[in-house]
Write a protein that holds these residues in place. Sequence first.
Motif, PDB file in Angstrom:
ATOM      1  N   PRO A   1      17.724  24.040  14.148  1.00 58.22           N
ATOM      2  CA  PRO A   1      16.664  25.051  14.135  1.00 58.22           C
ATOM      3  C   PRO A   1      16.578  25.831  15.462  1.00 58.22           C
ATOM      4  O   PRO A   1      16.874  25.308  16.534  1.00 58.22           O
ATOM      5  CB  PRO A   1      15.393  24.240  13.906  1.00 58.22           C
ATOM      6  CG  PRO A   1      15.720  22.879  14.393  1.00 58.22           C
ATOM      7  CD  PRO A   1      17.187  22.673  14.158  1.00 58.22           C
ATOM      8  N   VAL A   2      16.189  27.096  15.334  1.00 63.38           N
ATOM      9  CA  VAL A   2      15.919  27.965  16.490  1.00 63.38           C
ATOM     10  C   VAL A   2      14.549  28.619  16.258  1.00 63.38           C
ATOM     11  O   VAL A   2      14.326  29.239  15.219  1.00 63.38           O
ATOM     12  CB  VAL A   2      16.992  29.037  16.661  1.00 63.38           C
ATOM     13  CG1 VAL A   2      16.620  29.981  17.804  1.00 63.38           C
ATOM     14  CG2 VAL A   2      18.354  28.408  16.902  1.00 63.38           C
TER      15      VAL A   2
ATOM     16  N   PRO B   1      13.392  23.269   8.888  1.00 62.98           N
ATOM     17  CA  PRO B   1      13.008  22.343   9.960  1.00 62.98           C
ATOM     18  C   PRO B   1      11.632  21.711   9.710  1.00 62.98           C
ATOM     19  O   PRO B   1      10.834  22.189   8.906  1.00 62.98           O
ATOM     20  CB  PRO B   1      12.937  23.234  11.189  1.00 62.98           C
ATOM     21  CG  PRO B   1      12.474  24.551  10.649  1.00 62.98           C
ATOM     22  CD  PRO B   1      13.093  24.670   9.272  1.00 62.98           C
ATOM     23  N   LEU B   2      11.402  20.677  10.440  1.00 66.57           N
ATOM     24  CA  LEU B   2      10.075  20.080  10.513  1.00 66.57           C
ATOM     25  C   LEU B   2       9.378  20.698  11.735  1.00 66.57           C
ATOM     26  O   LEU B   2       9.819  20.489  12.869  1.00 66.57           O
ATOM     27  CB  LEU B   2      10.156  18.562  10.657  1.00 66.57           C
ATOM     28  CG  LEU B   2       8.820  17.840  10.903  1.00 66.57           C
ATOM     29  CD1 LEU B   2       7.889  17.997   9.696  1.00 66.57           C
ATOM     30  CD2 LEU B   2       9.044  16.370  11.223  1.00 66.57           C
ATOM     31  N   LEU B   3       8.296  21.478  11.472  1.00 67.40           N
ATOM     32  CA  LEU B   3       7.569  22.138  12.555  1.00 67.40           C
ATOM     33  C   LEU B   3       6.345  21.299  12.929  1.00 67.40           C
ATOM     34  O   LEU B   3       5.603  20.845  12.051  1.00 67.40           O
ATOM     35  CB  LEU B   3       7.130  23.540  12.143  1.00 67.40           C
ATOM     36  CG  LEU B   3       8.255  24.538  11.851  1.00 67.40           C
ATOM     37  CD1 LEU B   3       7.684  25.864  11.399  1.00 67.40           C
ATOM     38  CD2 LEU B   3       9.144  24.727  13.080  1.00 67.40           C
ATOM     39  N   THR B   4       6.127  21.152  14.240  1.00 65.39           N
ATOM     40  CA  THR B   4       5.009  20.324  14.723  1.00 65.39           C
ATOM     41  C   THR B   4       4.316  21.034  15.888  1.00 65.39           C
ATOM     42  O   THR B   4       4.975  21.465  16.844  1.00 65.39           O
ATOM     43  CB  THR B   4       5.513  18.956  15.203  1.00 65.39           C
ATOM     44  OG1 THR B   4       6.252  18.322  14.150  1.00 65.39           O
ATOM     45  CG2 THR B   4       4.343  18.076  15.621  1.00 65.39           C
ATOM     46  N   TRP B   5       2.941  21.128  15.774  1.00 70.01           N
ATOM     47  CA  TRP B   5       2.124  21.616  16.893  1.00 70.01           C
ATOM     48  C   TRP B   5       1.584  20.420  17.664  1.00 70.01           C
ATOM     49  O   TRP B   5       1.017  19.491  17.074  1.00 70.01           O
ATOM     50  CB  TRP B   5       0.943  22.463  16.400  1.00 70.01           C
ATOM     51  CG  TRP B   5       1.279  23.908  16.119  1.00 70.01           C
ATOM     52  CD1 TRP B   5       1.407  24.495  14.912  1.00 70.01           C
ATOM     53  CD2 TRP B   5       1.511  24.913  17.105  1.00 70.01           C
ATOM     54  NE1 TRP B   5       1.714  25.826  15.046  1.00 70.01           N
ATOM     55  CE2 TRP B   5       1.776  26.106  16.404  1.00 70.01           C
ATOM     56  CE3 TRP B   5       1.544  24.931  18.496  1.00 70.01           C
ATOM     57  CZ2 TRP B   5       2.061  27.312  17.045  1.00 70.01           C
ATOM     58  CZ3 TRP B   5       1.821  26.132  19.130  1.00 70.01           C
ATOM     59  CH2 TRP B   5       2.079  27.310  18.424  1.00 70.01           C
ATOM     60  N   MET B   6       1.730  20.466  19.015  1.00 72.79           N
ATOM     61  CA  MET B   6       1.318  19.345  19.851  1.00 72.79           C
ATOM     62  C   MET B   6       0.586  19.867  21.097  1.00 72.79           C
ATOM     63  O   MET B   6       0.805  20.997  21.541  1.00 72.79           O
ATOM     64  CB  MET B   6       2.527  18.510  20.289  1.00 72.79           C
ATOM     65  CG  MET B   6       3.383  17.999  19.146  1.00 72.79           C
ATOM     66  SD  MET B   6       4.816  17.081  19.732  1.00 72.79           S
ATOM     67  CE  MET B   6       4.039  15.681  20.489  1.00 72.79           C
TER      68      MET B   6
ATOM     69  N   VAL C   1       7.162  20.774   6.898  1.00 69.54           N
ATOM     70  CA  VAL C   1       8.536  21.262   6.722  1.00 69.54           C
ATOM     71  C   VAL C   1       8.419  22.674   6.181  1.00 69.54           C
ATOM     72  O   VAL C   1       8.025  22.885   5.032  1.00 69.54           O
ATOM     73  CB  VAL C   1       9.336  20.357   5.771  1.00 69.54           C
ATOM     74  CG1 VAL C   1      10.730  20.943   5.532  1.00 69.54           C
ATOM     75  CG2 VAL C   1       9.437  18.948   6.305  1.00 69.54           C
ATOM     76  N   SER C   2       8.723  23.629   7.023  1.00 72.17           N
ATOM     77  CA  SER C   2       8.519  25.018   6.644  1.00 72.17           C
ATOM     78  C   SER C   2       9.220  25.919   7.652  1.00 72.17           C
ATOM     79  O   SER C   2       9.620  25.478   8.729  1.00 72.17           O
ATOM     80  CB  SER C   2       7.021  25.350   6.609  1.00 72.17           C
ATOM     81  OG  SER C   2       6.813  26.705   6.330  1.00 72.17           O
ATOM     82  N   GLU C   3       9.368  27.181   7.224  1.00 68.56           N
ATOM     83  CA  GLU C   3       9.944  28.162   8.134  1.00 68.56           C
ATOM     84  C   GLU C   3       8.939  28.585   9.206  1.00 68.56           C
ATOM     85  O   GLU C   3       9.323  29.007  10.289  1.00 68.56           O
ATOM     86  CB  GLU C   3      10.404  29.389   7.351  1.00 68.56           C
ATOM     87  CG  GLU C   3      11.608  29.133   6.442  1.00 68.56           C
ATOM     88  CD  GLU C   3      12.054  30.389   5.729  1.00 68.56           C
ATOM     89  OE1 GLU C   3      11.314  31.408   5.855  1.00 68.56           O
ATOM     90  OE2 GLU C   3      13.094  30.365   5.078  1.00 68.56           O
ATOM     91  N   SER C   4       7.614  28.507   8.916  1.00 65.72           N
ATOM     92  CA  SER C   4       6.579  28.883   9.887  1.00 65.72           C
ATOM     93  C   SER C   4       5.347  28.006   9.676  1.00 65.72           C
ATOM     94  O   SER C   4       5.119  27.485   8.575  1.00 65.72           O
ATOM     95  CB  SER C   4       6.196  30.366   9.742  1.00 65.72           C
ATOM     96  OG  SER C   4       5.673  30.620   8.451  1.00 65.72           O
TER      97      SER C   4
ATOM     98  N   ASN D   1      15.596  19.296  12.756  1.00 66.07           N
ATOM     99  CA  ASN D   1      16.199  18.809  11.508  1.00 66.07           C
ATOM    100  C   ASN D   1      17.319  17.840  11.874  1.00 66.07           C
ATOM    101  O   ASN D   1      17.420  17.421  13.044  1.00 66.07           O
ATOM    102  CB  ASN D   1      16.679  19.960  10.625  1.00 66.07           C
ATOM    103  CG  ASN D   1      17.778  20.793  11.279  1.00 66.07           C
ATOM    104  OD1 ASN D   1      18.361  20.391  12.312  1.00 66.07           O
ATOM    105  ND2 ASN D   1      18.076  21.947  10.702  1.00 66.07           N
ATOM    106  N   ALA D   2      18.181  17.545  10.892  1.00 62.49           N
ATOM    107  CA  ALA D   2      19.211  16.526  11.137  1.00 62.49           C
ATOM    108  C   ALA D   2      20.281  17.004  12.105  1.00 62.49           C
ATOM    109  O   ALA D   2      21.032  16.175  12.659  1.00 62.49           O
ATOM    110  CB  ALA D   2      19.855  16.118   9.812  1.00 62.49           C
TER     111      ALA D   2
END
Length: 420
Positions: free
Chosen positions: A34-35, A63-68, A78-81, A103-104
């Motif tokens: 992912p980028v 990808p798996l997107l995560t806010w931290m 799991v989403s594009e945004s 992702n993997a």
Amino acid sequence: MRPRPPPSRTSDQPPGARPADPHPVLVSRASDPPVIVEMNASVEAIEGSHVSLLCGADSNPLPLLTWMRDGTVLREAVSESLFLDLEEVTPAEDGVYACLAENAYGQDNRTVGLSVMYAPRKPMVNGTMVAVEGETVSILCSTQSNPDPILTIFKEKQILATVIYESELQLELPAVTPEDDGEYWCVAENQYGQRATTFNLSVEFAPLILLESHCAAARDTVQCLCVVKSNPEPSVAFELPSRNVTVNETEREFVYSERSGLLLTSILTLRGQAQAPPRVICTAHNLYGTKSLELPFQGAHRLMWAKIGPVGAVVAFAILIAIVCYITQTRRKKNVTESPSFSAGDNPPVLFSSDFRISGAPEKYESERRLGSERRLLGLRGEPPELDLSYSHSDLGKRPTKDSYTLTEELAEYAEIRVK
């Protein structure tokens, strides 16, 4: 062995074309990490407003997107945004937020800063609030705000200290005096609001007896006023040395006291003082010292009325009225004598004065008249000169003339002379 015949062509297949494969092979997209391609820039928000942060990534597979924030997961999918919504933000949510995409085949991450703007909080004040006269006082005023505020310390609308875009302000008062005692304000302000805190500085000092302290008479009563400035509150006593008497504020029958701020006002009342009042000394004492002052007597005219009493006052008033009436009548008589009426006749009246000369009279009469005038001026008695007139009539009147030094009245003589 007979040879196999060539395969027949279908009518829709062009010459020389390969026959269609009954089992086609699908070509898939190459896998990639992912980028992150979409992200908020730094965000400024006012306290209480809504904030939405966006993170978008490109990858295969998704990808798996995560806010931290500070290592704590706030939201993931799991989403594009992926959006992170913050309702009614507070200063506690101010900070740096991170978005992680993985992702993997790999991962990517980016950060965004959130700045929450807010008005100053109520200033905090600490330091020395009670001091003895002459000591040094240090007071610290602090607050929190975004952006940093302008801090100012006031006393009675006078600026004592100020600082710009700082969260703390130090006030130094070297060698405090009683004038430093009172209420102070610490004010913090920025473009989003203003807050203030009040605090009191108490300066302790020995008593001071103020100049307005005095004694005064009213009829048969004498009142002595003693005004004392001190902190803490003093004890006040009145001493009468000629009578060997001391009266303090606990004797409510004679002394009344009232406190207002740093001022203590005590009033001593002495009744039956028709004569000159006695000497009165006011003494004030607290744990820092003692101060004494002999109270001056004021209002001598009031003491006179106190001595003569009510009956004497009535008599004096009657005498004053009689004097006014006498002066009024005297002025009326003066106005009448200044405008005399003469009886009508053939010959006009002639006023006799020091410059009058009778036409054809001998010279000796003139010299004798002058001699008589000189004798009157010198206080000598002499016989008035005789005039040889066939007819003479004198009408004497009084004309008051005022002496600016003795305020006495002298008489001027007038004579009406008629000549046949």
